[in-house]
Design an enzyme around this catalytic site. Structure first.
Site, PDB file in Angstrom:
ATOM      1  N   GLU A  58       9.528 -60.609  24.767  1.00 20.59           N
ATOM      2  CA  GLU A  58      10.687 -60.935  25.228  1.00 20.59           C
ATOM      3  C   GLU A  58      12.077 -61.340  24.447  1.00 20.59           C
ATOM      4  O   GLU A  58      13.236 -61.235  24.839  1.00 20.59           O
ATOM      5  CB  GLU A  58      10.326 -62.268  26.238  1.00 20.59           C
ATOM      6  CG  GLU A  58      11.486 -63.012  26.843  1.00 20.59           C
ATOM      7  CD  GLU A  58      12.163 -62.028  28.034  1.00 20.59           C
ATOM      8  OE1 GLU A  58      11.723 -60.966  28.363  1.00 20.59           O
ATOM      9  OE2 GLU A  58      13.111 -62.857  28.551  1.00 20.59           O
TER      10      GLU A  58
ATOM     11  N   TRP B 164      28.703 -50.020  38.749  1.00 19.72           N
ATOM     12  CA  TRP B 164      28.050 -49.707  37.529  1.00 19.72           C
ATOM     13  C   TRP B 164      27.716 -48.020  37.545  1.00 19.72           C
ATOM     14  O   TRP B 164      26.994 -47.622  38.696  1.00 19.72           O
ATOM     15  CB  TRP B 164      26.681 -50.251  37.463  1.00 19.72           C
ATOM     16  CG  TRP B 164      25.696 -50.067  36.267  1.00 19.72           C
ATOM     17  CD1 TRP B 164      25.848 -50.726  35.009  1.00 19.72           C
ATOM     18  CD2 TRP B 164      24.846 -48.986  36.095  1.00 19.72           C
ATOM     19  NE1 TRP B 164      24.978 -50.288  34.029  1.00 19.72           N
ATOM     20  CE2 TRP B 164      24.139 -49.213  34.879  1.00 19.72           C
ATOM     21  CE3 TRP B 164      24.135 -48.320  36.856  1.00 19.72           C
ATOM     22  CZ2 TRP B 164      23.172 -48.724  34.432  1.00 19.72           C
ATOM     23  CZ3 TRP B 164      23.126 -47.433  36.567  1.00 19.72           C
ATOM     24  CH2 TRP B 164      22.514 -47.525  35.020  1.00 19.72           C
TER      25      TRP B 164
ATOM     26  N   GLU C 253      19.456 -56.901  24.143  1.00 26.43           N
ATOM     27  CA  GLU C 253      20.307 -56.813  25.171  1.00 26.43           C
ATOM     28  C   GLU C 253      21.756 -57.660  25.029  1.00 26.43           C
ATOM     29  O   GLU C 253      22.814 -56.968  25.580  1.00 26.43           O
ATOM     30  CB  GLU C 253      19.747 -57.679  26.504  1.00 26.43           C
ATOM     31  CG  GLU C 253      18.625 -57.145  27.314  1.00 26.43           C
ATOM     32  CD  GLU C 253      18.389 -58.113  28.529  1.00 26.43           C
ATOM     33  OE1 GLU C 253      18.657 -57.315  29.673  1.00 26.43           O
ATOM     34  OE2 GLU C 253      17.874 -59.101  28.375  1.00 26.43           O
TER      35      GLU C 253
ATOM     36  N   CYS D  67      25.543 -51.553  41.889  1.00 28.16           N
ATOM     37  CA  CYS D  67      26.800 -51.972  42.195  1.00 28.16           C
ATOM     38  C   CYS D  67      27.108 -53.007  42.964  1.00 28.16           C
ATOM     39  O   CYS D  67      26.062 -53.318  43.909  1.00 28.16           O
ATOM     40  CB  CYS D  67      27.676 -50.625  42.675  1.00 28.16           C
ATOM     41  SG  CYS D  67      27.634 -49.317  41.882  1.00 28.16           S
TER      42      CYS D  67
ATOM     43  N   ASN E 193      26.686 -48.405  47.114  1.00 30.96           N
ATOM     44  CA  ASN E 193      25.793 -48.768  46.095  1.00 30.96           C
ATOM     45  C   ASN E 193      24.435 -47.951  46.122  1.00 30.96           C
ATOM     46  O   ASN E 193      23.691 -48.013  47.200  1.00 30.96           O
ATOM     47  CB  ASN E 193      25.336 -50.074  46.045  1.00 30.96           C
ATOM     48  CG  ASN E 193      24.261 -50.613  45.253  1.00 30.96           C
ATOM     49  OD1 ASN E 193      24.241 -50.206  44.252  1.00 30.96           O
ATOM     50  ND2 ASN E 193      23.395 -51.791  45.772  1.00 30.96           N
ATOM     51  N   GLY E 194      24.160 -47.075  45.220  1.00 28.67           N
ATOM     52  CA  GLY E 194      22.871 -46.248  45.258  1.00 28.67           C
ATOM     53  C   GLY E 194      23.260 -44.891  44.680  1.00 28.67           C
ATOM     54  O   GLY E 194      24.199 -44.782  44.182  1.00 28.67           O
TER      55      GLY E 194
ATOM     56  N   ARG F 260      26.377 -57.449  39.115  1.00 31.41           N
ATOM     57  CA  ARG F 260      25.721 -56.129  39.440  1.00 31.41           C
ATOM     58  C   ARG F 260      26.437 -54.758  38.977  1.00 31.41           C
ATOM     59  O   ARG F 260      25.786 -53.792  39.130  1.00 31.41           O
ATOM     60  CB  ARG F 260      25.786 -55.966  41.008  1.00 31.41           C
ATOM     61  CG  ARG F 260      25.203 -57.325  41.683  1.00 31.41           C
ATOM     62  CD  ARG F 260      25.207 -56.984  42.936  1.00 31.41           C
ATOM     63  NE  ARG F 260      24.503 -55.828  43.560  1.00 31.41           N
ATOM     64  CZ  ARG F 260      23.266 -56.013  44.163  1.00 31.41           C
ATOM     65  NH1 ARG F 260      22.749 -56.806  43.765  1.00 31.41           N
ATOM     66  NH2 ARG F 260      22.763 -54.723  44.534  1.00 31.41           N
TER      67      ARG F 260
ATOM     68  N   LYS G 283      15.668 -60.014  24.529  1.00 30.32           N
ATOM     69  CA  LYS G 283      16.634 -60.819  24.602  1.00 30.32           C
ATOM     70  C   LYS G 283      17.994 -60.624  23.601  1.00 30.32           C
ATOM     71  O   LYS G 283      19.119 -60.203  24.025  1.00 30.32           O
ATOM     72  CB  LYS G 283      16.571 -62.250  24.657  1.00 30.32           C
ATOM     73  CG  LYS G 283      15.712 -62.863  25.935  1.00 30.32           C
ATOM     74  CD  LYS G 283      16.454 -63.054  27.224  1.00 30.32           C
ATOM     75  CE  LYS G 283      16.217 -61.964  27.972  1.00 30.32           C
ATOM     76  NZ  LYS G 283      15.418 -62.159  28.975  1.00 30.32           N
TER      77      LYS G 283
ATOM     78  N   HIS H  29       0.774 -52.293  10.528  1.00 25.14           N
ATOM     79  CA  HIS H  29       0.318 -50.896  10.829  1.00 25.14           C
ATOM     80  C   HIS H  29       1.715 -50.130  11.061  1.00 25.14           C
ATOM     81  O   HIS H  29       1.387 -49.110  11.880  1.00 25.14           O
ATOM     82  CB  HIS H  29      -0.576 -50.501  12.031  1.00 25.14           C
ATOM     83  CG  HIS H  29      -1.896 -51.439  11.862  1.00 25.14           C
ATOM     84  ND1 HIS H  29      -2.813 -50.929  11.198  1.00 25.14           N
ATOM     85  CD2 HIS H  29      -2.362 -52.932  12.366  1.00 25.14           C
ATOM     86  CE1 HIS H  29      -3.767 -51.629  10.937  1.00 25.14           C
ATOM     87  NE2 HIS H  29      -3.450 -52.852  11.979  1.00 25.14           N
TER      88      HIS H  29
ATOM     89  N   LYS I 238      22.475 -56.519  36.202  1.00 26.55           N
ATOM     90  CA  LYS I 238      21.634 -57.360  36.681  1.00 26.55           C
ATOM     91  C   LYS I 238      20.504 -56.936  37.436  1.00 26.55           C
ATOM     92  O   LYS I 238      19.269 -57.008  37.126  1.00 26.55           O
ATOM     93  CB  LYS I 238      22.032 -58.455  37.366  1.00 26.55           C
ATOM     94  CG  LYS I 238      21.362 -59.674  37.684  1.00 26.55           C
ATOM     95  CD  LYS I 238      20.971 -60.471  36.597  1.00 26.55           C
ATOM     96  CE  LYS I 238      19.710 -61.609  36.920  1.00 26.55           C
ATOM     97  NZ  LYS I 238      19.230 -62.129  35.593  1.00 26.55           N
TER      98      LYS I 238
HETATM   99  O1  M6R Z   1      15.033 -58.442  39.016  1.00 23.27           O
HETATM  100  P1  M6R Z   1      13.993 -57.830  38.273  1.00 23.27           P
HETATM  101  O2  M6R Z   1      13.251 -59.018  37.724  1.00 23.27           O
HETATM  102  O3  M6R Z   1      13.037 -56.737  39.155  1.00 23.27           O
HETATM  103  O4  M6R Z   1      14.414 -57.202  37.026  1.00 23.27           O
HETATM  104  C1  M6R Z   1      13.759 -56.324  36.153  1.00 23.27           C
HETATM  105  C2  M6R Z   1      14.462 -56.113  34.723  1.00 23.27           C
HETATM  106  O5  M6R Z   1      15.486 -55.246  35.110  1.00 23.27           O
HETATM  107  C3  M6R Z   1      14.909 -57.312  34.259  1.00 23.27           C
HETATM  108  O6  M6R Z   1      13.942 -58.309  33.813  1.00 23.27           O
HETATM  109  C4  M6R Z   1      15.582 -57.176  32.876  1.00 23.27           C
HETATM  110  O7  M6R Z   1      14.681 -56.402  31.974  1.00 23.27           O
HETATM  111  C5  M6R Z   1      16.551 -58.057  32.440  1.00 23.27           C
HETATM  112  N1  M6R Z   1      17.798 -57.851  32.095  1.00 23.27           N
HETATM  113  C6  M6R Z   1      15.901 -58.732  31.087  1.00 23.27           C
HETATM  114  O8  M6R Z   1      16.591 -59.888  30.794  1.00 23.27           O
END
Ligand code: M6R
Length: 617
Positions: free
Chosen positions: A490, A74, A497, A2, A100-101, A27, A494, A513, A612
């Protein structure tokens, strides 16, 4: 997970807090709230929805007070409702809290407090802590030696907390004061001109001051109009260290781009230059790093590396594994941080651990770092956010220097991590078997990476057309081999997400496979096709997909000829050094995902269910 903001100063607090919340919205963005202390009353506006919804609600309150707190959420405990939004106010009306936590022992707290007559309006863990502080505040004796009853009641309550927190608290009896504290959730205090602004991240502070104090775990800060004082849960005073933020407010603005993700994709050439700057040795044959806190002699003793991370950063670890093993001939293991922390991995004495995290706050990566350190290992970190918890707890490390990454989908931070992985491979390789001339060629190739990325970015209009054509498909495969297998992962991440399309990344040859069962006219495959030993094998895999009517989008290095009729779309990328290839091959999959998400009308920078920085388990 958050965002929290607090303000004490001479200006109207609400406007400054709302501006800060907009900058922290990445966040968490399911609900938001603000509380301003005015005329001895805690006035709260909070709403489910984005900060813009809160801005309208706050306007109705006509806030004028000069101290306040705000939160963008969040959800963890309790659904997305107005009642569950923060700030929470204690049932006696004395205290307001943002958090936050996760308060893990909240249920026991609630039971205890209910027995004392406290009541609850939300389903959150946070409200339990708020009432617990109120309980201690009510019991706290009048302070001796000018101490603060408000501060001591927060301190007492926190001693009972199991879990994680970044909190800020207002007290109706204490105008222009905030007490804040942290444990495993970030908190930064901006020290401005006759004002203090507190936030989860410097992004919310930088428009008012560049002077900041990064709070450490177990520390509380008591802010009054004239001063601030830091102390620990054990009541020890802490001398603050004031740092200067190196980036400016404009760095966290859109600057004409439609989305932060788009901006961050196009910033990559510059970001790569910033990551490399000053990090090559004078003889031009190897890398150099200032903050490893490990001598070259110690580096030579290492006979194994372990990389841990989450999400995109984990993909960057897989590329680093490939490059370190190929060039430095040192065995590498890669683990998900979330698995490593519980797996009780046997590590031998000469294993060097690395953690990679853009934010430096990901709780699983932090826990992996702590676990490795607990076992006596030296842990180095690659981080982007300066002063983050992981950066501070690591034994040494390297900053990425790519500026703030705001888009939830990682782009420039990812390619910068790929670059640093390549530089670490070079650094170790040059201590072992790599020749001077191979080192020089490697360095020259890395230096050329930004221009190669610029070349690929010029294909954005073409990739946008391809995206338009395929945006309605519900499933995608991303296929790559060797160092491009992690790039396939990756690409799939992307797309998932930001456009909510089911996508899977696989090593190309593994496709037969199992995943080939998905292939049909409705399931496009994105092939990453570099020149070299496995080129013909990859073309055979493409033929197998084509034979089953699967559409093919091929990202192909220049100079390679895909037989006619095999690929439906070809996106050429420049031929380049193997250390640069993963970076260059990443750009088309980022652009493809971005444009597909746009076509589908998705909220690119704030995808559903995501935030994020994942600071909860
Ligand atoms: O801040 P970090 O690099 O530790 O974050 C790790 C993942 O949460 C982050 O890479 C996440 O997978 C992204 N949303 C990918 O686009």
């Amino acid at each position: 997970m958050c965002g929290i903001v607090g303000y004490v100063g001479k200006q109207k607090a609400a406007a400054i807090i709302l501006e800060g919340l907009k900058r922290l919205e990445y966040r968490g963005y399911d609900s938001a709230g603000v509380c301003v202390l005015q005329a001895g009353k805690l006035d709260v506006a909070k709403k489910a929805g984005r900060v813009e919804v809160l801005v309208k609600e706050a306007a109705r309150h006509k806030f004028t007070g000069t101290s306040g707190i705000g939160h963008t959420r969040w959800a963890t405990h309790g659904g997305v409702t107005d009642a569950n939004a923060h700030p929470h106010v204690s049932s006696d009306g004395k205290l307001a809290l943002i958090h936050n936590g996760v308060i893990e022992n909240y249920a026991g707290m609630k039971k205890f407090l209910a027995g004392k007559g406290y009541t609850f309006k939300s389903e959150t863990d946070t409200e339990a802590l708020c009432n617990l502080i109120a309980y201690h505040y009510a019991k706290e004796p009048a302070p001796k030696n000018g101490g603060s009853r408000f501060l001591e009641s927060v301190r007492k309550a926190l001693r009972h907390v199991e879990g994680t927190y970044g909190i800020a608290v207002l007290c109706a009896d204490c105008p222009d004061e905030i007490v804040a504290a942290r444990k495993a959730s970030p908190l930064v205090l901006g020290v401005g001109d006759q004002e203090y602004i507190l936030a989860s991240d410097a992004a919310a502070i930088v428009s008012r001051t560049q002077n900041v104090v990064y709070l450490k775990d177990g520390e509380l800060v008591h802010i009054t109009p004239r001063a601030f004082a830091i102390s620990t849960l054990d009541q020890a005073d802490v001398s603050p260290v004031v740092d200067t933020i190196t980036w400016k407010v404009g760095d966290a603005d859109l600057n004409g781009y439609a989305h932060f993700m788009e901006k961050e994709i196009f910033e990559q050439p510059q970001a790569l230059e910033n990551t490399m700057r000053g990090r090559f040795a004078e003889d031009g044959s190897t890398a150099q790093f200032g903050g490893l806190n490990l001598s070259a002699a110690e580096f030579r003793q290492i006979d194994r590396l372990l990389f841990c991370a989450c999400g995109s950063a984990w993909h960057a670890c897989l590329v680093a594994e490939h490059l370190v093993e190929s060039f430095a001939r040192v065995p590498v293991e890669v683990d998900y941080a979330s698995e490593f922390r519980y797996r009780n991995v046997p590590l031998d004495r000469n294993t060097l651990c690395w953690v990679i995290s853009q934010s430096g706050e990901t709780i699983d990566t932090l826990a992996a770092l702590r676990e490795a350190k607990r076992k006596g290992h030296r842990v180095l970190a690659i981080n982007n956010v300066v002063g983050s918890t992981i950066a501070r707890e690591a034994d040494g490390g390297v900053y990425q220097h790519v500026g703030p990454e705001i888009g939830v989908a990682s782009t420039k931070a990812f390619t910068s991590q790929l670059l640093l992985g390549a530089m670490i491979a070079l650094y170790i390789a040059r201590m072992r078997d790599m020749s001077f001339s191979d080192g020089v060629q490697y360095v020259q190739s890395l230096k050329g990476a930004p221009d190669l990325v610029r070349t690929v970015l010029k294909q954005a209009p073409k990739i946008r057309k391809i995206a338009k054509k395929y945006a309605k498909h519900a499933d995608f495969l991303f296929l790559g081999r060797l160092s491009l297998f992690p790039v396939a992962l990756e690409g799939a991440l992307k797309l998932k997400e930001i456009s909510y399309i089911h996508a899977e990344g696989y090593p190309t040859a593994e496709m037969k496979h199992g995943p080939i069962a998905l292939v049909s006219e409705q399931c496009p495959s994105v092939f990453l096709v570099p020149k070299g030993d496995v080129f013909n094998k990859i073309v055979s895999s493409m033929q197998e997909i084509k034979a089953r009517k699967g559409p093919i989008i091929a990202v192909v290095t220049a100079g390679s000829e895909i037989p006619p009729g095999v690929a439906d779309e070809v996106i050429p990328i420049p031929d380049c050094h193997p250390a640069v290839l993963p970076i260059v091959a990443t750009i088309p999959v980022q652009l493809l995902s971005y444009y597909i998400a746009l076509e589908r009308g998705c909220d690119v920078d704030k995808p559903r269910n995501l935030a994020k920085s994942v600071t909860v388990e």
